[in-house]
Structures are given as structure tokens and as C-alpha cells.
Design a protein around this motif. Structure first.
Motif, PDB file in Angstrom:
ATOM      1  N   ALA A  76       0.823  -1.213   0.000  1.00  7.93           N
ATOM      2  CA  ALA A  76       0.000   0.000   0.000  1.00  7.93           C
ATOM      3  C   ALA A  76       0.852   1.256   0.000  1.00  7.93           C
ATOM      4  O   ALA A  76       0.497   2.268  -0.612  1.00  7.93           O
ATOM      5  CB  ALA A  76      -0.940  -0.005   1.207  1.00  7.93           C
ATOM      6  N   LEU A  82       1.998   2.351  -3.445  1.00  4.63           N
ATOM      7  CA  LEU A  82       0.964   2.844  -4.360  1.00  4.63           C
ATOM      8  C   LEU A  82       0.471   4.223  -3.933  1.00  4.63           C
ATOM      9  O   LEU A  82       0.460   4.532  -2.731  1.00  4.63           O
ATOM     10  CB  LEU A  82      -0.226   1.874  -4.364  1.00  4.63           C
ATOM     11  CG  LEU A  82       0.072   0.437  -4.809  1.00  4.63           C
ATOM     12  CD1 LEU A  82      -1.150  -0.441  -4.571  1.00  4.63           C
ATOM     13  CD2 LEU A  82       0.490   0.396  -6.267  1.00  4.63           C
ATOM     14  N   GLN A 110      -6.345   1.199   1.603  1.00  4.55           N
ATOM     15  CA  GLN A 110      -5.916   0.138   0.696  1.00  4.55           C
ATOM     16  C   GLN A 110      -5.579  -1.148   1.452  1.00  4.55           C
ATOM     17  O   GLN A 110      -5.853  -2.247   0.970  1.00  4.55           O
ATOM     18  CB  GLN A 110      -4.725   0.619  -0.133  1.00  4.55           C
ATOM     19  CG  GLN A 110      -5.128   1.642  -1.192  1.00  4.55           C
ATOM     20  CD  GLN A 110      -3.931   2.294  -1.872  1.00  4.55           C
ATOM     21  OE1 GLN A 110      -2.988   2.722  -1.216  1.00  4.55           O
ATOM     22  NE2 GLN A 110      -3.973   2.375  -3.183  1.00  4.55           N
ATOM     23  N   PHE A 115      -5.606  -2.191 -13.599  1.00  2.39           N
ATOM     24  CA  PHE A 115      -4.590  -1.209 -13.977  1.00  2.39           C
ATOM     25  C   PHE A 115      -4.991  -0.464 -15.245  1.00  2.39           C
ATOM     26  O   PHE A 115      -4.775   0.750 -15.378  1.00  2.39           O
ATOM     27  CB  PHE A 115      -3.230  -1.884 -14.187  1.00  2.39           C
ATOM     28  CG  PHE A 115      -2.503  -2.213 -12.910  1.00  2.39           C
ATOM     29  CD1 PHE A 115      -2.416  -1.294 -11.880  1.00  2.39           C
ATOM     30  CD2 PHE A 115      -1.890  -3.449 -12.753  1.00  2.39           C
ATOM     31  CE1 PHE A 115      -1.747  -1.596 -10.701  1.00  2.39           C
ATOM     32  CE2 PHE A 115      -1.215  -3.766 -11.580  1.00  2.39           C
ATOM     33  CZ  PHE A 115      -1.145  -2.836 -10.552  1.00  2.39           C
ATOM     34  N   SER A 130      -5.212   9.873  -7.558  1.00  2.00           N
ATOM     35  CA  SER A 130      -4.199   9.141  -8.335  1.00  2.00           C
ATOM     36  C   SER A 130      -2.781   9.637  -8.081  1.00  2.00           C
ATOM     37  O   SER A 130      -1.818   8.940  -8.390  1.00  2.00           O
ATOM     38  CB  SER A 130      -4.485   9.279  -9.840  1.00  2.00           C
ATOM     39  OG  SER A 130      -5.758   8.783 -10.165  1.00  2.00           O
ATOM     40  N   ALA A 182      -7.466   4.370  -5.693  1.00  2.47           N
ATOM     41  CA  ALA A 182      -6.887   3.509  -4.660  1.00  2.47           C
ATOM     42  C   ALA A 182      -7.417   2.088  -4.783  1.00  2.47           C
ATOM     43  O   ALA A 182      -6.669   1.102  -4.644  1.00  2.47           O
ATOM     44  CB  ALA A 182      -7.205   4.077  -3.280  1.00  2.47           C
ATOM     45  N   LEU A 191      -5.938   0.395  -7.986  1.00 12.62           N
ATOM     46  CA  LEU A 191      -4.507   0.117  -7.853  1.00 12.62           C
ATOM     47  C   LEU A 191      -4.230  -1.051  -6.902  1.00 12.62           C
ATOM     48  O   LEU A 191      -3.369  -1.887  -7.174  1.00 12.62           O
ATOM     49  CB  LEU A 191      -3.773   1.375  -7.382  1.00 12.62           C
ATOM     50  CG  LEU A 191      -3.608   2.475  -8.436  1.00 12.62           C
ATOM     51  CD1 LEU A 191      -3.103   3.758  -7.793  1.00 12.62           C
ATOM     52  CD2 LEU A 191      -2.665   2.033  -9.549  1.00 12.62           C
ATOM     53  N   ILE A 192      -4.946  -1.104  -5.777  1.00 10.16           N
ATOM     54  CA  ILE A 192      -4.675  -2.187  -4.825  1.00 10.16           C
ATOM     55  C   ILE A 192      -5.172  -3.523  -5.374  1.00 10.16           C
ATOM     56  O   ILE A 192      -4.518  -4.565  -5.198  1.00 10.16           O
ATOM     57  CB  ILE A 192      -5.280  -1.887  -3.430  1.00 10.16           C
ATOM     58  CG1 ILE A 192      -4.715  -2.858  -2.380  1.00 10.16           C
ATOM     59  CG2 ILE A 192      -6.799  -1.953  -3.449  1.00 10.16           C
ATOM     60  CD1 ILE A 192      -3.243  -2.708  -2.119  1.00 10.16           C
ATOM     61  N   GLY A 224      -2.566  -4.509  -7.876  1.00 12.31           N
ATOM     62  CA  GLY A 224      -1.358  -4.941  -7.188  1.00 12.31           C
ATOM     63  C   GLY A 224      -1.491  -6.320  -6.574  1.00 12.31           C
ATOM     64  O   GLY A 224      -0.585  -7.160  -6.663  1.00 12.31           O
TER      65      GLY A 224
END
Length: 381
Positions: free
Chosen positions: A52, A55, A62, A196, A229, A295, A298-299, A302
Motif C-alpha cells: 500500500a 501505491l 488500501q 490497472f 491518483s 486507490a 490500484l490495490i 497490485g
């Protein structure tokens, strides 16, 4: 659906009681999910905190999304975020309607609850350091990272510190037998690519759409999405970024930000206040969705690749250093901003020690300590 409801209720309780900012949230999450419920172990938790921190976006939110996803898939991640975020969103939306400018954030019971947050982070640092920094090298990483972060106060410093910690771990523990048990998230690489992809598509397309239309709500969503972002370094960085994006009275803006500091839950919910001031309930929904959506994407992205990465020996030994670096970042946060912003008198220090004793020695449930702190703040301070 039952699992979603369960995840939501636990996260909602955390959202009602997690005062003190992102570092304190990490402490509260650890107490609830690692110590009490044992949904994941200490190493996995520290690894998620590290991920986290790599990112952009609200790190504590996250981490909550990641734990919800581990428990009940992407839906669980959503309900974990919703539960943790909803209390603060509701309160700030109400305050935005009332335009409360009477120094509510200085109330004595708020101060008492913030002191609990100091004890929570201190306990997290104390316990995590024993498990994640058992040898002299990793103890040195903890202290060096704490010093590095405190001296060089820049948003990207935490990421640099974790990268260096990982490099030290990689070269120092080549022969180390790591018993770390990889935790599997029910997410495919395809899911990660989609997440993504959506993140970058929205980041590129929204400004174009915004420039070609006069929609005020689209302008608000675009500004919030870009802010969410680009924020590294926690919710405190949101203030200067949002100040450039929205056009509201500066006194109203700062009053709302002060109130956000006093609320439980993520600081990113300041967007809910701004959205309500500008466009009412609809603005609150648009602003909150816009600032948290990056968020979430992205998490999830990831975590989809985390399944593969955490099984590689090189990554696992690097994580030995990274996890020690996470403890160092928490140690730095314990001092600044948590200790420096919260401790104002000798009485505050006494109360922190008292709350720490209840947590660490007597193992009192966090909700009981929070209730006690509330009563102390109302009737004693």
C-alpha cells in the motif's frame, strides 16, 4: 452475502473508532485482523502495508481493501472499504450542511481519543518489531528508516526507504530459510490487467471529457480522481492538492479540513465535505467515489500480481528487509505527526501510558478502551 455483511460490520466498527490518522489505522487494523481475528499473520500484514505504501492513495484504506479481498474476494474488498469509510463520510456530510465553525475539533473528548491512537501505534511498533526485526540487522533497518523518514520529509521518501530496505534484505538474507507462508488472493492476472487498465484509461480520458463538456459534476469527479491518483505520503497531502481543484470559500475549506482531522476513518473523506459544500448529497457521492476509485483499482491490480511475486524466493527474502522498513515508517509516524501533534501536556503523557498499559499488559479490548477514553475526555479533561 453473509461474508460481505460480516466484513462490512467489522470494518464499520473500525471506521467508527479509528482515530489518529493513517499510522493509527494500521495499528487498529493489526489489532483487529491479525491479533484478534487471525485472518492473516504478522508477515503478510506487514507486506500488505508495504504494498500500500508503494501505491498512491490512502494507504490504510488500501490495506483494509486488501484484507477484505483476502477474506471475501473483490466484493469483500469493497465492503471493507465501505464500512471503514461510511462513518466519516456521514459525519462530514452532516457538518458540511451545518457549516460548523465553532472549534469542535478542539473538544476534550476528541483529544482523549487521539491519545488512544498514540497508544495503539506504540503497541503496534512494539509488537511488530519483536516479530519482524528479531536480529541486529533488521533492528538497524527499523531505526535507520525511522531516521531517514523523519529527516527527509518528502512524500516519496517512504517508497525510497522501503526499496533500500528490500535491497538490504535481498543481499543479506540470501541463505536465509524463509518459512513465510504465501497468502493467496482469489484474483487472476487478467483481473489485475483490467484494474490497472481502467486506472490509466480514466486518468487519461477524464481530463479530455472534462475539457469538452460544461458538466460541473464531471469537473468535480475529474479533479477528485486526479487527486486520488497522485497523492503519495498520506491524507495530509490532500489539502494542497484539493485546494487547487475546488473553488469554495477558504474559511469553509479550512474548517472542514480541521474537522476531518478530528474524525475517525480515512482523511480522504475530506472530499465528501468538499463535494457536499459544492453540490449537496450528489456532490458528496461523486467526490467520494472519485477520490477513492484510484486507490481501489490500484490495490486490486497490485494484489492480482502479488500472488505470483510473493512466491519468488528473491521477493520473499527482500520482504524480510521491507517488513523491517515498514516498522521503521510506523516508528517515525509515532513521533511525527502522532506524538508531536497530540501530546500537549504531562497529563496527555500519563494517559497515553495508561492506555498503553491497558492494551499491552491487561489486553483490554480496544472498544472498551475507546469508551473509557471518551468518558475521561467528557468528564475529566
Amino acid at each position: 452475502m453473509r461474508n460481505y455483511w460480516y466484513v462490512f460490520l467489522i470494518a464499520f466498527r473500525l471506521g467508527c473508532t479509528s482515530f489518529g490518522g493513517p499510522a493509527a489505522h494500521i495499528g487498529y487494523f493489526r489489532q483487529e485482523y491479525v491479533v484478534k481475528r487471525k485472518w492473516l499473520d504478522e508477515q503478510t500484514y506487514a507486506s500488505l502495508v508495504a504494498l500500500a505504501n508503494f501505491l498512491p492513495g490512502p494507504a490504510s484504506s488500501q490495506v483494509g481493501i486488501a484484507i477484505g479481498t483476502l477474506r471475501a474476494g473483490i466484493g469483500g474488498g469493497f465492503f471493507a472499504w465501505l464500512g471503514f469509510t461510511l462513518p466519516s463520510v456521514f459525519l462530514l456530510t452532516v457538518f458540511a450542511f451545518l457549516i460548523n465553525r465553532h472549534g469542535f475539533e478542539q473538544a476534550s473528548w476528541i483529544q482523549s481519543l487521539k491519545l488512544v491512537a498514540v497508544a495503539v501505534v506504540a503497541q503496534a511498533v512494539f509488537d511488530m518489531s519483536k516479530k519482524l526485526a528479531p536480529d541486529r540487522l533488521r533492528q538497524s533497518i527499523v531505526l535507520a528508516v525511522a531516521a531517514f523518514v523523519l529527516v527527509l520529509e518528502q512524500p516519496f521518501i517512504q517508497i525510497i526507504a522501503l526499496i533500500i530496505s528490500g535491497m538490504i534484505g535481498y543481499f543479506a538474507y540470501q541463505k536465509e530459510h524463509n518459512d513465510f507462508v504465501a497468502v493467496t488472493f482469489s484474483l487472476s492476472k487478467r483481473t489485475g490487467i483490467i484494474a490497472f487498465g481502467l486506472f490509466f484509461i480514466l486518468l487519461l480520458i477524464l481530463p479530455i471529457l472534462n475539457a469538452s463538456t460544461s458538466s460541473e459534476l464531471l469537473h468535480l469527479f475529474d479533479g477528485m480522481y486526479r487527486t486520488g491518483s497522485l497523492v503519495f505520503g498520506g491524507g495530509h497531502v490532500v489539502l494542497p492538492l484539493l485546494e487547487q481543484e475546488v473553488a469554495i470559500n477558504k474559511d469553509v475549506f479550512l474548517a472542514g479540513y480541521a474537522l476531518t482531522q478530528a474524525m475517525p476513518g480515512p482523511l480522504f473523506t475530506f472530499a465528501s465535505y468538499v463535494g457536499t459544500v459544492m453540490y449537496g448529497i450528489g456532490g458528496a457521492v461523486i467526490a467520494t467515489t472519485g477520490i477513492f476509485l484510484p486507490a481501489f483499482l490500484l490495490i486490486i491490480g497490485g494484489l492480482s500480481f502479488w500472488n505470483i511475486l510473493q512466491r519468488k524466493h528473491a521477493v520473499r527474502i527482500a520482504l524480510l528487509g521491507v517488513n523491517a522498513g515498514v516498522v521503521g515508517i510506523l516508528l517515525a509516524a509515532l513521533y511525527d505527526p502522532i506524538f508531536t501533534d497530540t501530546i500537549k501536556s504531562d497529563v496527555d503523557i500519563v494517559l497515553v501510558l495508561f492506555y498503553f498499559m491497558l492494551f499491552q499488559v491487561w489486553k483490554v479490548a480496544p472498544w472498551k478502551i475507546i469508551l473509557l477514553a471518551l468518558l475521561i475526555g467528557l468528564f475529566i479533561l
